[in-house]
Design a protein around this motif. Structure first.
Motif, PDB file in Angstrom:
ATOM      1  N   GLN A   1      11.879  -3.442  -4.162  1.00  0.00           N
ATOM      2  CA  GLN A   1      12.330  -3.421  -2.843  1.00  0.00           C
ATOM      3  C   GLN A   1      13.671  -4.371  -2.918  1.00  0.00           C
ATOM      4  O   GLN A   1      13.551  -5.613  -3.169  1.00  0.00           O
TER       5      GLN A   1
ATOM      6  N   PHE B   1       6.294   4.790  -1.358  1.00  0.00           N
ATOM      7  CA  PHE B   1       7.415   5.887  -1.851  1.00  0.00           C
ATOM      8  C   PHE B   1       6.745   6.174  -3.201  1.00  0.00           C
ATOM      9  O   PHE B   1       5.635   5.381  -3.799  1.00  0.00           O
TER      10      PHE B   1
ATOM     11  N   ARG C   1       9.802   9.453  -0.773  1.00  0.00           N
ATOM     12  CA  ARG C   1       9.307   8.165   0.376  1.00  0.00           C
ATOM     13  C   ARG C   1       8.636   8.816   1.673  1.00  0.00           C
ATOM     14  O   ARG C   1       9.068   9.910   1.978  1.00  0.00           O
TER      15      ARG C   1
ATOM     16  N   MET D   1      14.579   1.265  -2.286  1.00  0.00           N
ATOM     17  CA  MET D   1      13.454   1.029  -3.178  1.00  0.00           C
ATOM     18  C   MET D   1      13.717   1.642  -4.580  1.00  0.00           C
ATOM     19  O   MET D   1      14.408   2.597  -4.633  1.00  0.00           O
TER      20      MET D   1
ATOM     21  N   ARG E   1       7.895   7.422   4.989  1.00  0.00           N
ATOM     22  CA  ARG E   1       8.049   6.263   5.850  1.00  0.00           C
ATOM     23  C   ARG E   1       6.812   6.031   6.800  1.00  0.00           C
ATOM     24  O   ARG E   1       6.306   4.992   7.241  1.00  0.00           O
TER      25      ARG E   1
ATOM     26  N   SER F   1      15.962   0.229   7.606  1.00  0.00           N
ATOM     27  CA  SER F   1      16.334   1.445   6.808  1.00  0.00           C
ATOM     28  C   SER F   1      17.411   1.391   5.835  1.00  0.00           C
ATOM     29  O   SER F   1      17.421   2.303   4.801  1.00  0.00           O
TER      30      SER F   1
ATOM     31  N   TRP G   1      15.728   3.612   1.966  1.00  0.00           N
ATOM     32  CA  TRP G   1      14.588   3.936   2.855  1.00  0.00           C
ATOM     33  C   TRP G   1      14.865   4.826   3.969  1.00  0.00           C
ATOM     34  O   TRP G   1      13.923   5.592   4.430  1.00  0.00           O
TER      35      TRP G   1
ATOM     36  N   ASN H   1       4.300   4.229   4.786  1.00  0.00           N
ATOM     37  CA  ASN H   1       4.937   3.052   4.041  1.00  0.00           C
ATOM     38  C   ASN H   1       4.833   2.987   2.713  1.00  0.00           C
ATOM     39  O   ASN H   1       4.332   2.276   1.890  1.00  0.00           O
TER      40      ASN H   1
END
Length: 120
Positions: free
Chosen positions: A96, A77, A70, A32, A72, A28, A51, A75
């Motif tokens: 990242q 963005f 993004r 990104m 999640r 978390s 994230w 997975n």
């Protein structure tokens, strides 16, 4: 591993949406970012998102035109780019890192890049 997609050729004033697929499960706290590099220029920070919390950051040159988001569950963005200008043309990279930073060296994982060309 990060994999970008969505680049291409667009006329000035047009829009593109870039995607970055992320392998694994980021923490978390991870950050990104989207960077870009034009020929003969340094790689520069464009936008970033935390994230977990979803807080976003933008370079002044793209504020109001670009939106980072993004998903999640996917997975992934994204970078939605509107009102594109010829000076936005560059190779765009997703990256990242572990914290918010506009310096490319702070990011440990990078995608291969996707080309964005803007015709005037």
């Amino acid at each position: 591993q990060l994999v970008e997609s969505g680049g291409g050729l667009v006329q000035a004033g047009g829009s593109l949406k870039l995607s970055c697929a992320v392998s694994g499960r980021p923490f978390s706290s991870h950050f990104m970012g989207w960077f870009r590099q034009a020929p003969g220029k340094d790689r520069e920070f464009v936008a970033g998102i935390r994230w977990g919390y979803g807080s976003t950051y933008y370079a002044d040159s793209v504020k109001g035109r670009f939106t980072i988001s993004r998903d999640r569950s996917e997975n992934a963005f994204y970078l939605e780019m509107n009102d594109l200008k010829p000076q936005d043309a560059a190779r765009y990279f997703c990256a990242q890192g572990t914290s918010y930073d506009t310096t490319p060296n702070s990011y440990r994982n990078w995608g291969q890049g996707t080309q964005v060309t803007v015709s005037s």
